[in-house]
Scaffold this motif. Sequence first.
Motif, PDB file in Angstrom:
ATOM      1  N   ARG A  45      49.128  37.712  55.473  1.00  0.00           N
ATOM      2  CA  ARG A  45      48.936  37.653  53.923  1.00  0.00           C
ATOM      3  C   ARG A  45      48.016  39.308  53.638  1.00  0.00           C
ATOM      4  O   ARG A  45      47.429  40.277  54.454  1.00  0.00           O
ATOM      5  CB  ARG A  45      47.361  36.764  54.771  1.00  0.00           C
ATOM      6  N   GLU A  46      47.753  39.623  52.546  1.00  0.00           N
ATOM      7  CA  GLU A  46      47.129  40.483  51.720  1.00  0.00           C
ATOM      8  C   GLU A  46      46.409  40.609  50.624  1.00  0.00           C
ATOM      9  O   GLU A  46      46.497  39.736  49.466  1.00  0.00           O
ATOM     10  CB  GLU A  46      47.837  41.644  51.015  1.00  0.00           C
ATOM     11  N   PHE A  47      45.335  41.449  50.795  1.00  0.00           N
ATOM     12  CA  PHE A  47      44.614  41.664  49.952  1.00  0.00           C
ATOM     13  C   PHE A  47      44.218  41.618  47.924  1.00  0.00           C
ATOM     14  O   PHE A  47      45.104  42.850  48.400  1.00  0.00           O
ATOM     15  CB  PHE A  47      43.416  42.316  50.494  1.00  0.00           C
ATOM     16  N   VAL A  48      44.381  40.941  47.539  1.00  0.00           N
ATOM     17  CA  VAL A  48      44.279  41.166  46.296  1.00  0.00           C
ATOM     18  C   VAL A  48      43.138  41.733  45.052  1.00  0.00           C
ATOM     19  O   VAL A  48      43.186  43.070  44.880  1.00  0.00           O
ATOM     20  CB  VAL A  48      45.183  39.723  45.651  1.00  0.00           C
ATOM     21  N   ALA A  49      42.293  40.930  45.202  1.00  0.00           N
ATOM     22  CA  ALA A  49      41.556  41.997  45.029  1.00  0.00           C
ATOM     23  C   ALA A  49      40.348  41.138  44.284  1.00  0.00           C
ATOM     24  O   ALA A  49      40.030  39.644  45.269  1.00  0.00           O
ATOM     25  CB  ALA A  49      41.835  41.683  43.043  1.00  0.00           C
ATOM     26  N   ALA A  50      38.937  41.538  44.938  1.00  0.00           N
ATOM     27  CA  ALA A  50      37.617  40.681  44.222  1.00  0.00           C
ATOM     28  C   ALA A  50      36.741  41.137  43.608  1.00  0.00           C
ATOM     29  O   ALA A  50      36.628  42.511  43.639  1.00  0.00           O
ATOM     30  CB  ALA A  50      37.182  41.310  45.970  1.00  0.00           C
ATOM     31  N   VAL A  51      35.623  40.603  43.567  1.00  0.00           N
ATOM     32  CA  VAL A  51      34.366  40.485  43.106  1.00  0.00           C
ATOM     33  C   VAL A  51      33.309  40.742  43.495  1.00  0.00           C
ATOM     34  O   VAL A  51      32.883  39.435  43.948  1.00  0.00           O
ATOM     35  CB  VAL A  51      34.017  39.700  41.320  1.00  0.00           C
ATOM     36  N   THR A  54      25.901  41.946  43.310  1.00  0.00           N
ATOM     37  CA  THR A  54      25.157  41.327  41.785  1.00  0.00           C
ATOM     38  C   THR A  54      25.346  41.743  41.179  1.00  0.00           C
ATOM     39  O   THR A  54      25.905  41.708  39.559  1.00  0.00           O
ATOM     40  CB  THR A  54      23.699  41.249  42.674  1.00  0.00           C
ATOM     41  N   ASP A  55      26.261  42.953  41.181  1.00  0.00           N
ATOM     42  CA  ASP A  55      26.536  44.148  40.070  1.00  0.00           C
ATOM     43  C   ASP A  55      27.999  43.012  39.913  1.00  0.00           C
ATOM     44  O   ASP A  55      28.433  43.881  39.079  1.00  0.00           O
ATOM     45  CB  ASP A  55      26.779  45.448  40.214  1.00  0.00           C
ATOM     46  N   GLY A  56      28.758  43.237  40.502  1.00  0.00           N
ATOM     47  CA  GLY A  56      29.782  42.476  39.910  1.00  0.00           C
ATOM     48  C   GLY A  56      30.655  43.921  39.999  1.00  0.00           C
ATOM     49  O   GLY A  56      31.960  43.858  39.214  1.00  0.00           O
ATOM     50  N   SER A  57      30.914  43.997  41.460  1.00  0.00           N
ATOM     51  CA  SER A  57      32.024  45.202  41.696  1.00  0.00           C
ATOM     52  C   SER A  57      33.169  44.824  41.728  1.00  0.00           C
ATOM     53  O   SER A  57      33.819  43.673  43.097  1.00  0.00           O
ATOM     54  CB  SER A  57      31.076  46.219  43.017  1.00  0.00           C
ATOM     55  N   THR A  58      33.989  45.744  41.132  1.00  0.00           N
ATOM     56  CA  THR A  58      35.465  44.817  41.664  1.00  0.00           C
ATOM     57  C   THR A  58      36.413  45.666  41.826  1.00  0.00           C
ATOM     58  O   THR A  58      35.896  47.294  42.541  1.00  0.00           O
ATOM     59  CB  THR A  58      36.384  44.490  40.299  1.00  0.00           C
ATOM     60  N   TYR A  59      37.185  44.976  43.307  1.00  0.00           N
ATOM     61  CA  TYR A  59      38.300  45.544  43.996  1.00  0.00           C
ATOM     62  C   TYR A  59      39.391  45.275  43.940  1.00  0.00           C
ATOM     63  O   TYR A  59      39.899  43.817  43.816  1.00  0.00           O
ATOM     64  CB  TYR A  59      37.582  45.698  45.728  1.00  0.00           C
ATOM     65  N   PHE A  60      40.732  46.307  44.159  1.00  0.00           N
ATOM     66  CA  PHE A  60      41.366  46.062  43.911  1.00  0.00           C
ATOM     67  C   PHE A  60      42.975  46.112  45.490  1.00  0.00           C
ATOM     68  O   PHE A  60      42.377  47.260  45.408  1.00  0.00           O
ATOM     69  CB  PHE A  60      42.492  45.630  42.852  1.00  0.00           C
ATOM     70  N   GLY A  66      46.256  47.419  38.070  1.00  0.00           N
ATOM     71  CA  GLY A  66      47.752  47.633  36.620  1.00  0.00           C
ATOM     72  C   GLY A  66      47.924  46.120  35.992  1.00  0.00           C
ATOM     73  O   GLY A  66      47.364  45.658  34.809  1.00  0.00           O
ATOM     74  N   ARG A  67      48.500  45.330  37.036  1.00  0.00           N
ATOM     75  CA  ARG A  67      48.621  43.743  36.357  1.00  0.00           C
ATOM     76  C   ARG A  67      47.915  43.280  36.620  1.00  0.00           C
ATOM     77  O   ARG A  67      48.244  41.593  36.653  1.00  0.00           O
ATOM     78  CB  ARG A  67      49.837  43.925  37.015  1.00  0.00           C
ATOM     79  N   PHE A  68      46.798  43.282  37.432  1.00  0.00           N
ATOM     80  CA  PHE A  68      46.122  41.973  38.192  1.00  0.00           C
ATOM     81  C   PHE A  68      44.673  42.556  37.732  1.00  0.00           C
ATOM     82  O   PHE A  68      43.953  43.471  36.703  1.00  0.00           O
ATOM     83  CB  PHE A  68      46.531  42.445  39.780  1.00  0.00           C
ATOM     84  N   ALA A  69      44.055  41.443  37.033  1.00  0.00           N
ATOM     85  CA  ALA A  69      42.632  41.230  36.528  1.00  0.00           C
ATOM     86  C   ALA A  69      41.900  40.633  37.540  1.00  0.00           C
ATOM     87  O   ALA A  69      42.287  39.317  37.361  1.00  0.00           O
ATOM     88  CB  ALA A  69      42.431  41.380  35.582  1.00  0.00           C
ATOM     89  N   ILE A  70      40.991  40.884  37.220  1.00  0.00           N
ATOM     90  CA  ILE A  70      39.571  39.755  37.750  1.00  0.00           C
ATOM     91  C   ILE A  70      38.441  39.111  37.650  1.00  0.00           C
ATOM     92  O   ILE A  70      37.381  40.513  37.003  1.00  0.00           O
ATOM     93  CB  ILE A  70      39.575  39.748  39.663  1.00  0.00           C
ATOM     94  N   SER A  71      37.692  38.466  37.344  1.00  0.00           N
ATOM     95  CA  SER A  71      36.291  38.249  36.817  1.00  0.00           C
ATOM     96  C   SER A  71      35.842  36.845  37.822  1.00  0.00           C
ATOM     97  O   SER A  71      36.269  36.492  38.362  1.00  0.00           O
ATOM     98  CB  SER A  71      36.687  37.865  35.239  1.00  0.00           C
ATOM     99  N   ARG A  72      34.666  36.685  36.916  1.00  0.00           N
ATOM    100  CA  ARG A  72      34.299  35.456  37.554  1.00  0.00           C
ATOM    101  C   ARG A  72      32.057  35.151  36.487  1.00  0.00           C
ATOM    102  O   ARG A  72      32.881  35.926  35.553  1.00  0.00           O
ATOM    103  CB  ARG A  72      33.115  36.313  38.866  1.00  0.00           C
TER     104      ARG A  72
END
Length: 122
Positions: A45-51, A54-60, A66-72
């Motif tokens: 299992r591998e990490f893809v992305a996270a938010v 409270t400031d909504g920092s994103t990690y990939f 590039g091909r992945f986008a995360i939002s909440r």
Amino acid sequence: QVQLVESGGGLVQPGGSMTLDCSAFGRALSSVGMGWFRQAPGKEREFVAAVIGTDGSTYFGNSMKGRFAISRDTAKNSVYLQINSLKPEDTAVYYCAAGESIMFGASRVDYWGKGTLVTVSS
């Protein structure tokens, strides 16, 4: 009882796009940290992305930018993963995850969803 419920998986052709949804129930998690992992057949299992936070920092994860986008949407206690230009190697079960440090790996996940299968094939 905390539950993470994913939706949006299925079969998609190479080059297509897909959006996965995850909603949390039982606890306000979207402002703490929510994201996605994936597990392909025979692989870890591998990490893809996270938010996170409270400031909504994103990690990939590695090679996920590039091909992945995360939002909440904190009002809906939900997180979304959009995948563009899908490739056959993106085929995997995608798991929703929650926790304040999930960007550091699966061992940091407090809550898991059951997963949704994404199959990229023509």
